[in-house]
Design a protein around this motif. Structure first.
Motif, PDB file in Angstrom:
ATOM      1  N   MET A 314     -32.759 -32.016   3.203  1.00 21.90           N
ATOM      2  CA  MET A 314     -32.343 -31.734   1.820  1.00 21.90           C
ATOM      3  C   MET A 314     -33.361 -32.295   0.831  1.00 21.90           C
ATOM      4  SD  MET A 314     -29.649 -29.972   1.323  1.00 21.90           S
ATOM      5  CE  MET A 314     -28.375 -30.271   0.127  1.00 21.90           C
ATOM      6  N   ALA A 315     -33.809 -33.530   1.086  1.00 22.71           N
ATOM      7  CA  ALA A 315     -34.758 -34.172   0.182  1.00 22.71           C
ATOM      8  C   ALA A 315     -36.071 -33.385   0.146  1.00 22.71           C
ATOM      9  CB  ALA A 315     -35.012 -35.612   0.623  1.00 22.71           C
ATOM     10  N   TYR A 316     -36.506 -32.908   1.320  1.00 22.71           N
ATOM     11  CA  TYR A 316     -37.745 -32.144   1.394  1.00 22.71           C
ATOM     12  C   TYR A 316     -37.622 -30.839   0.607  1.00 22.71           C
ATOM     13  CZ  TYR A 316     -41.608 -29.483   3.429  1.00 22.71           C
ATOM     14  OH  TYR A 316     -42.741 -28.728   3.613  1.00 22.71           O
ATOM     15  N   ALA A 317     -36.481 -30.156   0.787  1.00 21.40           N
ATOM     16  CA  ALA A 317     -36.264 -28.895   0.062  1.00 21.40           C
ATOM     17  C   ALA A 317     -36.248 -29.147  -1.447  1.00 21.40           C
ATOM     18  CB  ALA A 317     -34.951 -28.248   0.515  1.00 21.40           C
ATOM     19  N   GLU A 318     -35.620 -30.242  -1.871  1.00 18.03           N
ATOM     20  CA  GLU A 318     -35.580 -30.597  -3.293  1.00 18.03           C
ATOM     21  C   GLU A 318     -36.979 -30.853  -3.834  1.00 18.03           C
ATOM     22  OE1 GLU A 318     -33.417 -30.578  -5.761  1.00 18.03           O
ATOM     23  OE2 GLU A 318     -32.137 -29.571  -4.288  1.00 18.03           O
ATOM     24  N   LYS A 319     -37.752 -31.624  -3.052  1.00 15.33           N
ATOM     25  CA  LYS A 319     -39.105 -31.990  -3.485  1.00 15.33           C
ATOM     26  C   LYS A 319     -39.956 -30.728  -3.665  1.00 15.33           C
ATOM     27  CE  LYS A 319     -42.435 -33.985  -0.911  1.00 15.33           C
ATOM     28  NZ  LYS A 319     -42.934 -34.934   0.087  1.00 15.33           N
ATOM     29  N   ARG A 320     -39.850 -29.826  -2.693  1.00 15.93           N
ATOM     30  CA  ARG A 320     -40.643 -28.595  -2.797  1.00 15.93           C
ATOM     31  C   ARG A 320     -40.234 -27.762  -3.990  1.00 15.93           C
ATOM     32  NH1 ARG A 320     -42.419 -25.428   2.428  1.00 15.93           N
ATOM     33  NH2 ARG A 320     -42.104 -23.838   0.856  1.00 15.93           N
TER      34      ARG A 320
ATOM     35  N   MET B   1     -18.633 -39.714   5.292  1.00  9.25           N
ATOM     36  CA  MET B   1     -19.002 -39.020   4.048  1.00  9.25           C
ATOM     37  C   MET B   1     -19.412 -37.581   4.352  1.00  9.25           C
ATOM     38  SD  MET B   1     -22.239 -39.736   1.575  1.00  9.25           S
ATOM     39  CE  MET B   1     -23.271 -38.629   2.524  1.00  9.25           C
ATOM     40  N   ALA B   2     -18.898 -36.654   3.574  1.00 10.74           N
ATOM     41  CA  ALA B   2     -19.285 -35.253   3.779  1.00 10.74           C
ATOM     42  C   ALA B   2     -20.707 -35.040   3.259  1.00 10.74           C
ATOM     43  CB  ALA B   2     -18.325 -34.334   3.044  1.00 10.74           C
ATOM     44  N   THR B   3     -21.487 -34.306   4.057  1.00 14.84           N
ATOM     45  CA  THR B   3     -22.850 -34.000   3.627  1.00 14.84           C
ATOM     46  C   THR B   3     -22.776 -32.975   2.496  1.00 14.84           C
ATOM     47  OG1 THR B   3     -23.302 -34.121   5.959  1.00 14.84           O
ATOM     48  CG2 THR B   3     -25.116 -33.388   4.566  1.00 14.84           C
ATOM     49  N   PRO B   4     -23.665 -33.059   1.497  1.00 16.34           N
ATOM     50  CA  PRO B   4     -23.622 -32.056   0.427  1.00 16.34           C
ATOM     51  C   PRO B   4     -23.824 -30.652   0.979  1.00 16.34           C
ATOM     52  CG  PRO B   4     -25.608 -33.412   0.291  1.00 16.34           C
ATOM     53  CD  PRO B   4     -24.718 -34.050   1.301  1.00 16.34           C
ATOM     54  N   ASN B   5     -23.350 -29.674   0.262  1.00 17.17           N
ATOM     55  CA  ASN B   5     -23.419 -28.302   0.754  1.00 17.17           C
ATOM     56  C   ASN B   5     -24.849 -27.845   0.991  1.00 17.17           C
ATOM     57  OD1 ASN B   5     -20.724 -26.998   0.920  1.00 17.17           O
ATOM     58  ND2 ASN B   5     -20.579 -27.992  -1.069  1.00 17.17           N
ATOM     59  N   VAL B   6     -25.101 -27.444   2.215  1.00 16.51           N
ATOM     60  CA  VAL B   6     -26.411 -26.920   2.587  1.00 16.51           C
ATOM     61  C   VAL B   6     -26.375 -25.410   2.334  1.00 16.51           C
ATOM     62  CG1 VAL B   6     -28.005 -26.647   4.515  1.00 16.51           C
ATOM     63  CG2 VAL B   6     -26.640 -28.733   4.324  1.00 16.51           C
ATOM     64  N   PRO B   7     -27.442 -24.838   1.717  1.00 10.81           N
ATOM     65  CA  PRO B   7     -27.387 -23.410   1.369  1.00 10.81           C
ATOM     66  C   PRO B   7     -27.082 -22.486   2.558  1.00 10.81           C
ATOM     67  CG  PRO B   7     -29.307 -24.435   0.381  1.00 10.81           C
ATOM     68  CD  PRO B   7     -28.677 -25.477   1.269  1.00 10.81           C
ATOM     69  N   LEU B   8     -26.426 -21.380   2.243  1.00  6.52           N
ATOM     70  CA  LEU B   8     -26.051 -20.387   3.247  1.00  6.52           C
ATOM     71  C   LEU B   8     -27.057 -19.240   3.224  1.00  6.52           C
ATOM     72  CD1 LEU B   8     -23.692 -19.657   5.240  1.00  6.52           C
ATOM     73  CD2 LEU B   8     -22.680 -18.364   3.371  1.00  6.52           C
ATOM     74  N   TRP B   9     -27.443 -18.762   4.412  1.00  4.18           N
ATOM     75  CA  TRP B   9     -28.404 -17.661   4.557  1.00  4.18           C
ATOM     76  C   TRP B   9     -27.780 -16.553   5.384  1.00  4.18           C
ATOM     77  CZ3 TRP B   9     -33.530 -18.528   2.663  1.00  4.18           C
ATOM     78  CH2 TRP B   9     -33.758 -19.826   2.198  1.00  4.18           C
ATOM     79  N   GLU B  10     -28.116 -15.320   5.051  1.00 10.79           N
ATOM     80  CA  GLU B  10     -27.687 -14.187   5.875  1.00 10.79           C
ATOM     81  C   GLU B  10     -28.860 -13.795   6.775  1.00 10.79           C
ATOM     82  OE1 GLU B  10     -24.569 -13.226   5.884  1.00 10.79           O
ATOM     83  OE2 GLU B  10     -24.177 -14.640   4.257  1.00 10.79           O
ATOM     84  N   THR B  30     -31.583 -25.865   4.877  1.00  7.12           N
ATOM     85  CA  THR B  30     -32.000 -26.383   3.578  1.00  7.12           C
ATOM     86  C   THR B  30     -33.116 -25.550   2.960  1.00  7.12           C
ATOM     87  OG1 THR B  30     -33.388 -27.923   4.786  1.00  7.12           O
ATOM     88  CG2 THR B  30     -31.280 -28.770   3.970  1.00  7.12           C
ATOM     89  N   ASP B  31     -33.958 -24.910   3.804  1.00  2.47           N
ATOM     90  CA  ASP B  31     -35.007 -24.054   3.229  1.00  2.47           C
ATOM     91  C   ASP B  31     -35.293 -22.868   4.147  1.00  2.47           C
ATOM     92  OD1 ASP B  31     -36.848 -24.827   5.238  1.00  2.47           O
ATOM     93  OD2 ASP B  31     -37.420 -26.593   4.094  1.00  2.47           O
ATOM     94  N   ALA B  32     -36.159 -21.974   3.666  1.00  4.03           N
ATOM     95  CA  ALA B  32     -36.400 -20.709   4.369  1.00  4.03           C
ATOM     96  C   ALA B  32     -37.009 -20.933   5.753  1.00  4.03           C
ATOM     97  CB  ALA B  32     -37.307 -19.812   3.524  1.00  4.03           C
TER      98      ALA B  32
END
Lengths: 330, 95
Positions: A314-320, B1-10, B30-32
């Motif tokens: 998550m931190a990496y995605a935010e930083k980018r 603790m619940a992790t914050p929502n990680v983005p959803l991808w199709e 978290t990313d592409a």
């Protein structure tokens, strides 16, 4: 792969928010239409499915533990590769199912927290230990066999995302059962000691596997609503009977004895089993099975120890993202 | 603790050359880059694909199911757009 006693619905749809819409909804179900995420649905339908699909997902994830226990001790490279692939499949099945459950409006984090906190259930079968290599064969043969019986009708379930996930799962499940049966065949053709190990595993797993289909029809709660909504297409007892009838000849082929001396074939050709110890089932569901605490502790440990990976990603995605924003602003 | 929502991808997969990408499911990442890797692991364990697309779910604009009547009615009433609407004499054979 593993639904069990999960397909009971949360009450009926009396006092439903909107009678006209509820009637339209039921008409769509009766016409065998699929319900999709953004369609209107009764609150109880949503709740029932969220619970069933997420518990099914939890079962896949917890189901990796008893088998994962044997990956490093598999007797050959071939067996090890197959078991590893099977456990990876269970993980994949859990993920397809979580994604399907999320379409009903509950986040992945909430669903996972429900399992970790012990609030949500998973299939009772995974609270039994895998003591020998023959248990791995028996799980593939019987546990996955029972799961297939349960899951094939779910491919036609009224909720589109669940039905589609189940189609994928069922395609992959057949490999699981066959690899398990092959392990059993090999053990049963082996030394007397190996065959005794296979028999011992069958003795321990038989009754818990029959319990996987859930309580008998006369005491199964709310199953009418699930049937009316076409979430459930066959009753617990019907599926259990189908499973037993399919399994008896397989056990005969292996030369193993099903640990039910009272079992007999009736005039219709169905095998009638002796009474099932439902107290044991209730105890295991209530958290008092042989491995309940171990399983939950293992899931919690994995979740906690993976926290830094999730945070770092998550931190990496935010930083980018912020770097891209800064570059765009230049 | 619940992790914050990680983005959803199709996830969309093209199974063979010449076929279109087809929706197969969704996942969180978290990313592409991670989404593509996860899609590979979750949806192509048995040679299901030659190409994967991942699309952020919130980038998809969908038609409203409540308006599907109005949306698709224009096509439903134009049965003359289908070849079976036209009579071809039997003597002509397959056309």
């Amino acid at each position: 792969m593993y639904t069990q006693a999960l397909n009971s619905s949360d009450g009926d749809d009396r006092g439903v928010e909107d009678v006209a819409r509820a009637n339209q909804f039921q008409a769509r179900i009766d016409a065998d239409e699929r319900i999709e995420p953004n369609d209107w649905m009764p609150a109880a339908y949503r709740k029932t499915l969220t619970r069933q699909i997420s518990q099914h997902a939890h079962s896949e994830i917890v189901g990796m533990l008893p088998e994962g226990n044997w990956i490093t001790r598999a007797p050959s490279l071939r067996r090890k590769a197959a078991l590893l692939a099977k456990v990876q499949d269970e993980c994949g099945h859990g993920l397809y199912l979580y994604a399907a459950a999320e379409t009903l409006g509950t986040s992945r984090e909430e669903l996972v927290d429900g399992m970790l906190s012990g609030k949500a259930k998973y299939s009772s079968i995974f609270n039994y230990p895998t003591l020998t290599w023959a248990d791995i064969g028996t799980i593939g043969w019987l546990v996955d066999g029972a799961a297939i019986m349960n899951q094939i009708p779910l491919c036609r379930c009224s909720y589109g995302p669940y039905a589609r996930a189940m189609i994928r799962v069922c395609k992959e499940e057949s490999f699981h059962q066959r690899q398990g049966f092959e392990i059993m065949v090999t053990l049963c053709r082996g030394t007397a000691e190996q065959k005794a190990m296979a028999q011992n595993a069958l003795d321990r797993w038989w009754w818990p596997v029959l319990m996987m289909f859930g309580p008998p029809d006369q005491v199964s709660q709310h199953s009418d609503t699930s049937t009316k909504w076409k979430i459930k297409r066959f009753s617990n007892d019907e599926l259990r009977q189908k499973f037993i009838d399919a399994t008896v000849p397989q056990a005969e082929f292996l030369g193993l004895t099903i640990p039910d001396p009272g079992m007999k074939q009736n005039e219709n050709g169905n095998w009638e089993h002796s009474p099932i110890d439902w107290d044991e089932f209730k105890q295991v569901l209530a958290g008092n099975g042989p491995c309940n605490r171990d399983r939950l502790a293992a899931r919690r440990k994995a979740h906690e120890e993976g926290a830094w990976v999730r945070e770092a990603a998550m931190a990496y995605a935010e930083k980018r993202k912020s770097r891209q924003r800064a570059q765009a602003a230049e | 603790m619940a992790t914050p929502n990680v983005p959803l991808w199709e996830v969309f997969i093209r199974s063979r050359n010449g076929l279109a990408h087809k929706h197969v499911g969704s996942l969180h990442a978290t990313d592409a880059t991670l989404a593509l890797q996860a899609a590979r692991d979750i949806y192509t364990r048995r040679g299901e694909g030659l190409s994967i697309w991942v699309v952020p779910s919130n980038a998809i604009t969908a038609s409203d199911p409540a308006e599907k009547g109005m949306m698709f009615e224009p096509a439903e009433t134009k049965i003359y757009r289908h070849p079976t609407f036209y009579d071809v004499p039997d003597e002509v054979g397959h056309m």
